[in-house]
Scaffold this motif. Structure first.
Motif, PDB file in Angstrom:
ATOM      1  N   GLY A 185       0.817  -1.205   0.000  1.00 54.58           N
ATOM      2  CA  GLY A 185       0.000   0.000   0.000  1.00 54.58           C
ATOM      3  C   GLY A 185       0.851   1.257   0.000  1.00 54.58           C
ATOM      4  O   GLY A 185       0.384   2.342  -0.352  1.00 54.58           O
ATOM      5  N   ASN A 186       2.105   1.127   0.402  1.00 53.70           N
ATOM      6  CA  ASN A 186       3.075   2.229   0.359  1.00 53.70           C
ATOM      7  C   ASN A 186       3.842   2.140  -0.958  1.00 53.70           C
ATOM      8  O   ASN A 186       4.467   1.127  -1.255  1.00 53.70           O
ATOM      9  CB  ASN A 186       4.021   2.101   1.556  1.00 53.70           C
ATOM     10  CG  ASN A 186       5.077   3.186   1.610  1.00 53.70           C
ATOM     11  OD1 ASN A 186       5.611   3.603   0.583  1.00 53.70           O
ATOM     12  ND2 ASN A 186       5.405   3.621   2.817  1.00 53.70           N
ATOM     13  N   ASP A 187       3.830   3.216  -1.770  1.00 53.84           N
ATOM     14  CA  ASP A 187       4.462   3.175  -3.097  1.00 53.84           C
ATOM     15  C   ASP A 187       5.959   2.927  -3.015  1.00 53.84           C
ATOM     16  O   ASP A 187       6.533   2.243  -3.871  1.00 53.84           O
ATOM     17  CB  ASP A 187       4.190   4.475  -3.852  1.00 53.84           C
ATOM     18  CG  ASP A 187       2.751   4.544  -4.361  1.00 53.84           C
ATOM     19  OD1 ASP A 187       2.099   3.478  -4.406  1.00 53.84           O
ATOM     20  OD2 ASP A 187       2.302   5.650  -4.705  1.00 53.84           O
ATOM     21  N   ASP A 188       6.623   3.478  -1.996  1.00 53.09           N
ATOM     22  CA  ASP A 188       8.060   3.234  -1.841  1.00 53.09           C
ATOM     23  C   ASP A 188       8.324   1.758  -1.543  1.00 53.09           C
ATOM     24  O   ASP A 188       9.330   1.185  -1.975  1.00 53.09           O
ATOM     25  CB  ASP A 188       8.633   4.102  -0.723  1.00 53.09           C
ATOM     26  CG  ASP A 188       8.636   5.584  -1.087  1.00 53.09           C
ATOM     27  OD1 ASP A 188       8.680   5.885  -2.298  1.00 53.09           O
ATOM     28  OD2 ASP A 188       8.591   6.420  -0.162  1.00 53.09           O
ATOM     29  N   VAL A 189       7.413   1.159  -0.785  1.00 51.57           N
ATOM     30  CA  VAL A 189       7.588  -0.259  -0.452  1.00 51.57           C
ATOM     31  C   VAL A 189       7.372  -1.127  -1.691  1.00 51.57           C
ATOM     32  O   VAL A 189       7.997  -2.186  -1.827  1.00 51.57           O
ATOM     33  CB  VAL A 189       6.625  -0.663   0.691  1.00 51.57           C
ATOM     34  CG1 VAL A 189       6.704  -2.169   0.959  1.00 51.57           C
ATOM     35  CG2 VAL A 189       6.971   0.103   1.962  1.00 51.57           C
ATOM     36  N   LYS A 190       6.526  -0.677  -2.620  1.00 56.56           N
ATOM     37  CA  LYS A 190       6.377  -1.415  -3.884  1.00 56.56           C
ATOM     38  C   LYS A 190       7.735  -1.595  -4.545  1.00 56.56           C
ATOM     39  O   LYS A 190       8.084  -2.689  -5.028  1.00 56.56           O
ATOM     40  CB  LYS A 190       5.451  -0.670  -4.843  1.00 56.56           C
ATOM     41  CG  LYS A 190       3.964  -0.721  -4.505  1.00 56.56           C
ATOM     42  CD  LYS A 190       3.171  -0.038  -5.600  1.00 56.56           C
ATOM     43  CE  LYS A 190       1.662  -0.139  -5.383  1.00 56.56           C
ATOM     44  NZ  LYS A 190       1.199   0.648  -4.229  1.00 56.56           N
ATOM     45  N   ASP A 191       8.526  -0.500  -4.595  1.00 58.98           N
ATOM     46  CA  ASP A 191       9.863  -0.591  -5.190  1.00 58.98           C
ATOM     47  C   ASP A 191      10.739  -1.562  -4.412  1.00 58.98           C
ATOM     48  O   ASP A 191      11.497  -2.348  -4.995  1.00 58.98           O
ATOM     49  CB  ASP A 191      10.521   0.797  -5.204  1.00 58.98           C
ATOM     50  CG  ASP A 191       9.792   1.769  -6.127  1.00 58.98           C
ATOM     51  OD1 ASP A 191       9.116   1.293  -7.065  1.00 58.98           O
ATOM     52  OD2 ASP A 191       9.899   2.985  -5.903  1.00 58.98           O
ATOM     53  N   ALA A 192      10.648  -1.513  -3.080  1.00 62.11           N
ATOM     54  CA  ALA A 192      11.462  -2.406  -2.242  1.00 62.11           C
ATOM     55  C   ALA A 192      11.081  -3.863  -2.475  1.00 62.11           C
ATOM     56  O   ALA A 192      11.944  -4.753  -2.475  1.00 62.11           O
ATOM     57  CB  ALA A 192      11.290  -2.034  -0.775  1.00 62.11           C
ATOM     58  N   ILE A 193       9.794  -4.108  -2.701  1.00 58.12           N
ATOM     59  CA  ILE A 193       9.334  -5.478  -2.960  1.00 58.12           C
ATOM     60  C   ILE A 193       9.933  -5.994  -4.258  1.00 58.12           C
ATOM     61  O   ILE A 193      10.436  -7.133  -4.333  1.00 58.12           O
ATOM     62  CB  ILE A 193       7.788  -5.514  -3.007  1.00 58.12           C
ATOM     63  CG1 ILE A 193       7.205  -5.260  -1.612  1.00 58.12           C
ATOM     64  CG2 ILE A 193       7.284  -6.849  -3.549  1.00 58.12           C
ATOM     65  CD1 ILE A 193       5.708  -5.040  -1.595  1.00 58.12           C
ATOM     66  N   VAL A 194       9.918  -5.166  -5.284  1.00 63.17           N
ATOM     67  CA  VAL A 194      10.496  -5.566  -6.569  1.00 63.17           C
ATOM     68  C   VAL A 194      12.001  -5.781  -6.421  1.00 63.17           C
ATOM     69  O   VAL A 194      12.565  -6.787  -6.900  1.00 63.17           O
ATOM     70  CB  VAL A 194      10.199  -4.505  -7.649  1.00 63.17           C
ATOM     71  CG1 VAL A 194      10.923  -4.853  -8.951  1.00 63.17           C
ATOM     72  CG2 VAL A 194       8.701  -4.400  -7.892  1.00 63.17           C
ATOM     73  N   ASP A 195      12.669  -4.849  -5.744  1.00 66.75           N
ATOM     74  CA  ASP A 195      14.128  -4.947  -5.572  1.00 66.75           C
ATOM     75  C   ASP A 195      14.521  -6.193  -4.784  1.00 66.75           C
ATOM     76  O   ASP A 195      15.619  -6.740  -4.973  1.00 66.75           O
ATOM     77  CB  ASP A 195      14.655  -3.698  -4.852  1.00 66.75           C
ATOM     78  CG  ASP A 195      14.521  -2.440  -5.701  1.00 66.75           C
ATOM     79  OD1 ASP A 195      14.369  -2.585  -6.938  1.00 66.75           O
ATOM     80  OD2 ASP A 195      14.558  -1.319  -5.131  1.00 66.75           O
TER      81      ASP A 195
END
Length: 352
Positions: free
Chosen positions: A322-332
């Motif tokens: 739900g946090n857009d920054d965490v979306k990037d962390a999930i992909v990384d």
């Protein structure tokens, strides 16, 4: 419209009529009574579907076994016969665990005040208190309305004073969980009484006790539910914030999970609870900062054969995304490949 309801006595009389008027065998009489009432749209989930013992020689109507057990318990409580309490509490708990109908029948006939009085009598006896709390937990399962203010205070006091005893803590937490499921008033009253630090403290203090950690995490999760249809607006969001901000709930759950990498039941519950706490952007980010995301990704890779764990880990990842920054962390972190792998691996499991 809700389903029709009948009293236990009405069902028992229908069974008896089938046996006397139509000369049916007991099992057939019960089956026929069930069919009769279900055809009329009657909800029988709270009805004991068994033959009541036959009347005695003097014509006195007999009672179902759980009511006889309850009478013995009430008599032992009234006489303060501590020697008889263990047997009666154990019998009542065992019968309550069999099915909801037994619990409802006992609840309608004064089981709660009897068990609560037994808990109060057992205050100074550790083993007896444990049995009494187990009986109370069994009785409250599916019947949270039974609990009153005296019962809540007894449970809170037990969790405070017996926090070093893992077995008693587990029994008390089971009572709290059953009392709060689908009951907003009990949830709010327990939170106001200080149950949240008791739950997180129990997880920290007894971090190696698998069943206690699983049950305490489940109880925390129930505090974030909004499942009481009688209440238009609950405090689910507020309770989630209190667990995180005032009781360090995210760190407690993530650290607890690291001790149970080989226990799928505990991991599933902990991940499910983390999902319920990911209600704000900063909470999602805190899970990442605490190492929770990396732990979940590793867990997803290692537990791919356990669909329950996979489902709950995916739910937790979805929640923190739900946090857009965490979306990037999930992909990384490489989670996207594992998500696709999980779908491929569990094509037959719609929940995954």
């Amino acid at each position: 419209m809700g389903s029709k309801q009948i009293a236990q006595e009405t069902f028992d009389e229908a069974v008896q009529e089938n046996m006397t008027e139509f000369e049916m065998e007991p099992e057939e009489a019960v089956r026929e009574a069930v069919l009769q009432f279900e055809a009329q749209g009657v909800d029988l989930s709270n009805i004991v579907k068994a033959v009541r013992p036959p009347a005695s020689e003097n014509g006195q109507r007999q009672k179902h076994q759980i009511l006889l057990t309850l009478e013995s318990l009430a008599r032992a409580v009234a006489e303060q016969d501590v020697a008889q309490l263990p047997q009666q509490l154990e019998s009542l708990a065992a019968q309550c665990k069999e099915q909801l109908a037994f619990r409802c029948l006992a609840g309608r006939n004064g089981a709660y005040p009897a068990v609560l009085s037994a808990c109060q009598l057992a205050a100074g006896d550790r083993e007896l208190l444990l049995q009494a709390l187990c009986a109370l937990a069994a009785l409250l399962d599916g019947q949270p309305d039974l609990l009153d203010a005296a019962g809540r205070e007894l449970l809170l006091q037990s969790l405070r004073e017996r926090r070093g005893d893992a077995e008693l803590t587990l029994a008390g937490i089971r009572c709290v969980r059953h009392a709060c499921l689908k009951h907003e008033h009990n949830r709010q009253a327990f939170v106001q009484g200080g149950v949240l630090p008791a739950l997180t403290g129990a997880i920290t203090r007894h971090g190696s006790a698998a069943e206690l950690v699983r049950t305490a995490a489940s109880a925390l999760r129930v505090m974030t539910f909004d499942d009481d249809i009688r209440v238009p607006f609950g405090h689910a969001h507020d309770h989630a914030k209190m667990i995180v901000l005032e009781n360090d709930g995210l760190r407690v759950l993530i650290e607890a999970a690291k001790a149970f990498t080989d226990n799928s039941a505990v991991l599933s519950e902990l991940c499910a609870t983390l999902s319920r706490l990911s209600v704000r952007n900063e909470f999602c980010q805190e899970i990442v900062d605490l190492g929770g995301l990396n732990f979940m990704v590793t867990l997803l890779a290692d537990c791919m054969e356990h669909p329950d764990v996979v489902k709950q880990v995916l739910s937790a990842i979805r929640a923190v995304a739900g946090n857009d920054d965490v979306k990037d962390a999930i992909v990384d972190a490489g989670a996207t490949e594992l998500i696709v792998l999980a779908i491929s691996h569990h094509l037959g499991n719609p929940q995954v």
